[in-house]
Write an enzyme that holds these catalytic residues in place. Structure first.
Site, PDB file in Angstrom:
ATOM      1  N   HIS A  59       0.913  -0.180 -10.285  1.00 28.61           N
ATOM      2  CA  HIS A  59      -0.033  -1.039  -9.537  1.00 28.61           C
ATOM      3  C   HIS A  59      -0.354  -2.296 -10.366  1.00 28.61           C
ATOM      4  O   HIS A  59      -1.644  -2.791 -10.567  1.00 28.61           O
ATOM      5  CB  HIS A  59      -1.329  -0.228  -9.249  1.00 28.61           C
ATOM      6  CG  HIS A  59      -2.078  -0.775  -8.118  1.00 28.61           C
ATOM      7  ND1 HIS A  59      -2.421  -0.194  -7.128  1.00 28.61           N
ATOM      8  CD2 HIS A  59      -1.912  -2.251  -7.747  1.00 28.61           C
ATOM      9  CE1 HIS A  59      -3.043  -0.856  -6.192  1.00 28.61           C
ATOM     10  NE2 HIS A  59      -2.572  -2.114  -6.382  1.00 28.61           N
TER      11      HIS A  59
ATOM     12  N   ARG B 265       0.790  -1.265  -0.029  1.00 28.75           N
ATOM     13  CA  ARG B 265      -0.008  -0.061   0.041  1.00 28.75           C
ATOM     14  C   ARG B 265       0.878   1.092  -0.164  1.00 28.75           C
ATOM     15  O   ARG B 265       1.836   1.259   0.610  1.00 28.75           O
ATOM     16  CB  ARG B 265      -1.010   0.120   1.270  1.00 28.75           C
ATOM     17  CG  ARG B 265      -1.925  -1.166   1.141  1.00 28.75           C
ATOM     18  CD  ARG B 265      -3.124  -0.559   0.128  1.00 28.75           C
ATOM     19  NE  ARG B 265      -4.004  -1.933   0.135  1.00 28.75           N
ATOM     20  CZ  ARG B 265      -3.979  -2.940  -0.691  1.00 28.75           C
ATOM     21  NH1 ARG B 265      -3.103  -3.013  -1.560  1.00 28.75           N
ATOM     22  NH2 ARG B 265      -5.078  -3.722  -0.741  1.00 28.75           N
TER      23      ARG B 265
END
Length: 311
Positions: free
Chosen positions: A274, A226
């Site tokens: 990502h 994250r």
């Protein structure tokens, strides 16, 4: 009995999930009416959910037995006060395999010093061999499903793997540490750090200036977990000072990462968009179907979120 299941994720995902979900429901012996919108929310038995979908208020879904997430992370829903139903996160074998491949690839890249040969073909012959994996310490911060799988894959390659979690864990082949003292030890020894923690108030800015300073000089940071786990400004300062050797980052506080963000142009930062891993519709659909089967059979749900912990 016919079950009503609402697919409440981004509309672009419907074409990817519609067929795999129906196939998984059939294989599990479930009779399901699957739809993307409803005028009778009180009749919905289960919600297949992603935060980028249309549902944010769960109050009307008075008959809903569980909300089944399509994402591994739940930080964007766990604090939703309208959600009173059980919440399950996604633990998908395809996502796990993809994460293991991405993490292992980038650990090996930095361990072997591959950038020097791939990016700097300068005509200088320097036959310097890298150390063996058993002489390289890698710390995995976070020993959930993904962290455990990555730690064991690296241990199988004979890296000296340290695993850290908030509470004590036991992972075969991995030296497991916990608590603040365990984190200090892991950071002080790690030449490569991989972050696979959930995003919670306790983990935000976990790698701040003080903790970055505890890493050995030249340490590499790999973050597919994250974005908010790292203090961006502190990381940039540590890179500029030469204390941190490189950062390979797949997740960010703002996504897509803005073009003007200093990470893009920094010579010691690798940005990947990502892509470390993604939920696969076929395998994820089987997880969803199994949880619905369990709900109807009165069995415990898989991967139930602990609201107090936030994951």
């Amino acid at each position: 009995m016919m079950l009503n299941v609402l697919f409440a994720a981004n509309a672009s995902r419907w074409s990817q999930y519609q067929v795999p979900l129906r196939r998984a429901f059939d294989a599990a012996g479930l009779k399901v009416t699957l739809f993307t919108e409803t005028n009778a929310p009180e009749t919905v038995d289960y919600i297949i959910y992603a935060p980028n979908g249309a549902v944010s208020d769960f109050t009307p879904f008075t008959g809903c037995k569980a909300v089944l997430g399509l994402w591994a992370g739940v930080e964007k829903i766990v604090g939703n006060t309208t959600l009173t139903q059980p919440l399950c996160r996604m633990v998908d074998s395809g996502l796990e395999e993809g994460m293991v491949e991405w993490v292992t690839g980038h650990v090996l890249r930095h361990h072997l010093g591959m950038d020097a040969h791939i990016l700097h073909q300068n005509g200088v012959w320097e036959p310097v061999a890298p150390p063996l994996a058993r002489d390289r310490t890698v710390a995995i911060l976070g020993l959930g499903e993904l962290g455990r799988a990555c730690a064991q894959a690296l241990a199988a390659l004979r890296f000296n793997v340290l695993g850290w979690s908030r509470s004590p864990k036991d992972v075969p082949g991995v030296t497991c540490l916990s608590g603040e003292d365990g984190l200090d030890k892991a950071l002080s020894l790690a030449e490569i750090v991989v972050l696979l923690l959930p995003q919670t108030p306790e983990t935000e800015n976990l790698l701040n200036a003080a903790r970055l300073a505890r890493l050995p000089e030249g340490a590499v940071i790999i973050n597919p977990g994250r974005g908010p786990l790292i203090d961006d400004d502190a990381l940039l300062a540590a890179l500029d000072a030469g204390h941190i050797g490189h950062a390979t980052l797949d997740v960010f506080r703002v996504e897509p990462l803005p073009p003007a963000h200093p990470f893009w142009a920094h010579p010691k930062v690798t940005v990947t968009p990502h892509i470390a891993s993604e939920t696969r519709p076929d395998s994820a659909s089987r997880v969803i179907a199994e949880n619905i089967r369990r709900g109807e059979a009165g069995e415990p749900f898989l991967f139930l979120v602990d609201r107090a912990k936030g994951y």
